[in-house]
Design a protein around this motif. Structure first.
Motif, PDB file in Angstrom:
ATOM      1  N   THR A 188       4.500 -27.174 -37.206  1.00 51.88           N
ATOM      2  CA  THR A 188       4.537 -28.385 -36.391  1.00 51.88           C
ATOM      3  C   THR A 188       4.228 -29.627 -37.224  1.00 51.88           C
ATOM      4  OG1 THR A 188       2.240 -27.961 -35.723  1.00 51.88           O
ATOM      5  CG2 THR A 188       3.983 -27.244 -34.221  1.00 51.88           C
ATOM      6  N   ALA A 189       4.218 -29.496 -38.546  1.00 50.42           N
ATOM      7  CA  ALA A 189       3.933 -30.630 -39.434  1.00 50.42           C
ATOM      8  C   ALA A 189       5.230 -31.060 -40.140  1.00 50.42           C
ATOM      9  CB  ALA A 189       2.833 -30.247 -40.426  1.00 50.42           C
ATOM     10  N   TYR A 190       5.204 -31.129 -41.464  1.00 50.74           N
ATOM     11  CA  TYR A 190       6.362 -31.598 -42.240  1.00 50.74           C
ATOM     12  C   TYR A 190       7.603 -30.755 -41.949  1.00 50.74           C
ATOM     13  CZ  TYR A 190       8.679 -33.466 -46.485  1.00 50.74           C
ATOM     14  OH  TYR A 190       9.537 -34.080 -47.376  1.00 50.74           O
ATOM     15  N   LEU A 192       8.575 -29.363 -39.266  1.00 51.75           N
ATOM     16  CA  LEU A 192       9.210 -29.748 -38.008  1.00 51.75           C
ATOM     17  C   LEU A 192      10.051 -31.003 -38.189  1.00 51.75           C
ATOM     18  CD1 LEU A 192       9.477 -29.177 -34.968  1.00 51.75           C
ATOM     19  CD2 LEU A 192       7.474 -30.635 -34.605  1.00 51.75           C
ATOM     20  N   SER A 193       9.516 -31.979 -38.926  1.00 49.48           N
ATOM     21  CA  SER A 193      10.264 -33.223 -39.134  1.00 49.48           C
ATOM     22  C   SER A 193      11.493 -33.000 -40.008  1.00 49.48           C
ATOM     23  CB  SER A 193       9.358 -34.286 -39.767  1.00 49.48           C
ATOM     24  OG  SER A 193       9.003 -33.936 -41.090  1.00 49.48           O
ATOM     25  N   ALA A 194      11.493 -31.919 -40.804  1.00 50.91           N
ATOM     26  CA  ALA A 194      12.651 -31.592 -41.646  1.00 50.91           C
ATOM     27  C   ALA A 194      13.648 -30.683 -40.933  1.00 50.91           C
ATOM     28  CB  ALA A 194      12.179 -30.936 -42.946  1.00 50.91           C
ATOM     29  N   GLY A 195      13.420 -30.427 -39.646  1.00 53.33           N
ATOM     30  CA  GLY A 195      14.378 -29.657 -38.868  1.00 53.33           C
ATOM     31  C   GLY A 195      14.045 -28.195 -38.685  1.00 53.33           C
ATOM     32  N   LEU A 284       3.905 -33.363 -28.301  1.00 56.92           N
ATOM     33  CA  LEU A 284       5.342 -33.588 -28.489  1.00 56.92           C
ATOM     34  C   LEU A 284       6.001 -34.242 -27.284  1.00 56.92           C
ATOM     35  CD1 LEU A 284       6.220 -30.192 -30.239  1.00 56.92           C
ATOM     36  CD2 LEU A 284       5.659 -32.395 -31.307  1.00 56.92           C
TER      37      LEU A 284
END
Length: 292
Positions: A188-190, A192-195, A284
């Motif tokens: 749920t960290a980096y 998640l932001s990378a897909g 979220l």
């Protein structure tokens, strides 16, 4: 309510405004529950909270049977990596926005922390990563991570080329801006932001997420966490590896980053009735637009 814990460590994000008053209130509350309080050394020195015994992080692990962490997820990540080998459980008090692993709002400390200290809590254990950098077969760097191990290209460099093996089997060559190996906590960290996908903390797996891959078929993949992941630097300049965004090591061609499951697990204590899905909903904003 009498505390079931004998000796409680207090750790805070000392850079935050007003932290001293918050920590002092929590320290007094813990003492009223019948437990001894020690303040982590850097927290005490940077807030002036020196009216209680001080311990370094290793001392917290050796001497305390509970650690209360006040701040955000970044503060918790640092402490969790250090005390995991001692088995000390952690309680997260969030000062500001709700965190994924610091889940008790600072305004609810008395209502929530009292029952937790009396033994009324939910406990969960989360896996950690441990990694090494090998150069010519020799270990030149190693560290732990609760969230992720990330191989990154240099700030002004082009893509990196990486060769990936899983459990000794060749998996892929990829060209990309970087690669994330994340635990369920780090999903749920980096990642998640990378897909990447979200992994429930009870899933015994890692998520492998390419960052901006050159080939769109290089997709995130979930791997069993008993498999060692080896990432060899084949091409690219100024490549680095970091562990929870804390520890950095400059890499050269031929270096190999090995990542495996740590023997240590992090213990988190949550209020009774705590729900992982409720945390996802709040963090979220999954419930926006419902209920008028």
């Amino acid at each position: 309510m009498k505390s079931r814990f004998r000796h409680v460590a207090l750790i805070g994000k000392y850079q935050a405004q007003g932290m001293r008053g918050v920590l002092e209130d929590i320290a007094q509350f813990i003492c009223r529950q019948g437990a001894e309080v020690s303040v982590e050394h850097d927290t005490a020195m940077n807030t002036g909270l020196t009216g209680h015994p001080m311990l370094d992080v290793d001392g917290v692990g050796r001497e305390c049977d509970l650690a209360v962490v006040v701040g955000g997820d970044g503060t918790m990540l640092h402490i969790a990596r250090e005390v995991a080998r001692h088995g000390v459980p952690l309680v997260g008090i969030n000062q500001g926005r709700l965190g994924f692993i610091t889940d008790i709002p600072v305004g609810e400390v008395r209502e929530v922390l009292g029952p937790v200290m009396a033994g009324d809590f939910e406990e969960e254990r989360r896996s950690m990563l441990e990694g090494q950098v090998l150069r010519d077969g020799r270990v030149i760097f190693e560290a732990f991570a609760l969230n992720d191990v990330v191989v990154n290209r240099g700030a002004t460099a082009g893509m990196v080329e990486l060769r990936i093996e899983v459990a000794g089997d060749f998996m892929a060559n990829i060209r990309c801006d970087g690669l994330i190996v994340a635990s369920p906590t780090g999903s749920t960290a980096y990642a998640l932001s990378a897909g990447g996908p979200i992994l429930h903390p009870d899933i015994a797996g890692w998520v492998l997420v390419p960052i901006a891959p050159h080939t769109l078929s290089n997709r995130p993949i979930v791997l069993p966490d008993d498999s060692e992941v080896a990432v060899e630097i084949v091409g690219g300049r100024d490549t680095s590896v970091n562990f929870d965004m804390q520890s950095l090591a400059s890499l050269i061609h031929g270096d190999v980053v090995r990542v495996r499951r740590s023997a240590h697990r992090v213990r988190f204590l949550h209020p009774r009735g705590w729900s992982y899905y409720a945390t996802l909903r709040k963090k979220l904003h999954w419930n926006e637009g419902l209920g008028g």
